[in-house]
Write an enzyme that holds these catalytic residues in place. Structure first.
Site, short mmCIF file in Angstrom:
data_model
loop_
_atom_site.label_atom_id
_atom_site.label_comp_id
_atom_site.label_asym_id
_atom_site.label_seq_id
_atom_site.Cartn_x
_atom_site.Cartn_y
_atom_site.Cartn_z
CE1 TYR A 50 54.99 20.75 50.04
CE2 TYR A 50 56.65 21.98 50.81
CZ TYR A 50 56.09 20.82 50.87
OH TYR A 50 56.48 19.89 51.38
CG PHE A 58 49.43 24.12 56.13
CD1 PHE A 58 50.19 23.74 55.17
CD2 PHE A 58 48.18 23.72 56.18
CE1 PHE A 58 49.87 22.69 54.40
CE2 PHE A 58 47.54 22.48 55.22
CZ PHE A 58 48.45 22.20 54.24
NE ARG A 86 51.30 10.06 49.69
CZ ARG A 86 51.25 11.38 49.93
NH1 ARG A 86 52.28 12.46 49.89
NH2 ARG A 86 50.14 11.99 50.97
CB THR A 92 50.02 14.18 56.54
OG1 THR A 92 49.82 13.77 55.12
CG2 THR A 92 50.91 15.57 56.63
NE ARG A 103 55.37 12.70 56.10
CZ ARG A 103 54.54 12.80 55.23
NH1 ARG A 103 53.55 12.28 55.09
NH2 ARG A 103 54.94 13.80 54.28
CG ASN A 113 55.58 15.95 57.51
OD1 ASN A 113 56.50 16.50 56.78
ND2 ASN A 113 54.06 15.89 57.02
CG HIS A 116 57.33 15.91 49.39
ND1 HIS A 116 56.00 16.55 49.43
CD2 HIS A 116 57.60 15.81 48.11
CE1 HIS A 116 55.69 16.67 48.15
NE2 HIS A 116 56.45 16.24 47.55
CD GLU A 127 55.92 17.08 44.10
OE1 GLU A 127 56.40 15.73 44.26
OE2 GLU A 127 54.85 17.54 44.83
P1 GDP Z 1 51.81 15.11 52.40
O1 GDP Z 1 51.38 14.91 51.18
O2 GDP Z 1 51.40 13.95 53.31
O3 GDP Z 1 53.16 15.91 52.75
O4 GDP Z 1 50.62 16.27 52.96
P2 GDP Z 1 49.89 17.46 52.14
O5 GDP Z 1 50.29 17.48 50.83
O6 GDP Z 1 48.48 17.50 52.58
O7 GDP Z 1 50.94 18.76 53.08
C1 GDP Z 1 52.02 19.22 52.46
C2 GDP Z 1 52.85 19.39 53.85
O8 GDP Z 1 52.18 20.46 54.31
C3 GDP Z 1 52.84 18.46 54.97
O9 GDP Z 1 53.95 17.19 54.61
C4 GDP Z 1 53.15 19.09 56.07
O10 GDP Z 1 54.42 19.52 56.22
C5 GDP Z 1 52.41 20.44 55.82
N1 GDP Z 1 51.05 20.25 56.56
C6 GDP Z 1 50.09 19.57 56.02
N2 GDP Z 1 48.77 19.66 56.99
C7 GDP Z 1 49.07 20.47 57.87
C8 GDP Z 1 48.71 21.32 58.76
O11 GDP Z 1 47.19 21.14 59.15
N3 GDP Z 1 49.56 22.32 59.47
C9 GDP Z 1 50.68 22.45 59.13
N4 GDP Z 1 50.87 23.37 60.01
N5 GDP Z 1 51.22 22.12 58.22
C10 GDP Z 1 50.82 21.03 57.55
#
Ligand code: GDP
Length: 138
Positions: A50, A58, A86, A92, A103, A113, A116, A127
């Protein structure tokens, strides 16, 4: 266009015995499993995966979560696999996810959630080799 994407069943969903249910949703939508394994990431490995989120508030909590227990990593292949995955996963934040998405049905909150999926071809290119050698992708 036929694409490959990296999918993870996250520790929350693996802990709830949802591996089969989640893989079935992808297969029923025409995606093919090209590679698959169950592993447990260290905190450092989760941080590397990540790395694009390293400056997000976060990051520490997310990488703790992703290294708390086993995950299932897989490469899925199919027509428009990246956007298709997706859509099947949903937003998300499960509070905003559409009915019938993984989700919506299984995520606990915005962090825990369930799944991924790579968000672009560039992400998939980083990845997939993070977990699989070319010999493991069939
Ligand atoms: P994705 O592509 O839908 O997985 O979302 P992102 O790439 O924005 O974020 C990666 C992962 O980080 C997400 O799947 C969540 O597990 C976590 N995440 C994203 N936004 C938040 C947030 O606002 N708070 C927290 N605690 N975790 C988050």
């Amino acid at each position: 266009m036929i694409e490959k994407t990296l999918v993870i069943i996250k520790p929350d969903a693996v802990g709830k015995n949802l591996i089969g249910e989640i893989i079935a949703r992808f297969e029923k939508n025409g995606l093919r499993v090209a590679a698959l394994k169950k592993i447990k990431m260290s905190k450092e490995e989760a941080k590397g995966f990540y790395i694009v989120h390293k400056d997000r508030p976060f990051y520490d909590s997310l990488t703790d979560f992703m290294s708390e227990g086993p995950i299932v990593v897989m490469v899925l292949e199919g027509d428009d696999a990246i956007s298709k995955v997706r859509k099947i996963m949903g937003a998300t934040n499960p509070a905003q996810a559409e009915e019938g998405t993984i989700r919506k049905d299984f995520a606990e909150n915005i962090e825990r959630n369930a799944v991924h999926g790579s968000d672009s071809p560039q992400s998939a290119q980083y990845e997939i080799p993070y977990f699989f050698s070319t010999l493991e992708i069939l």
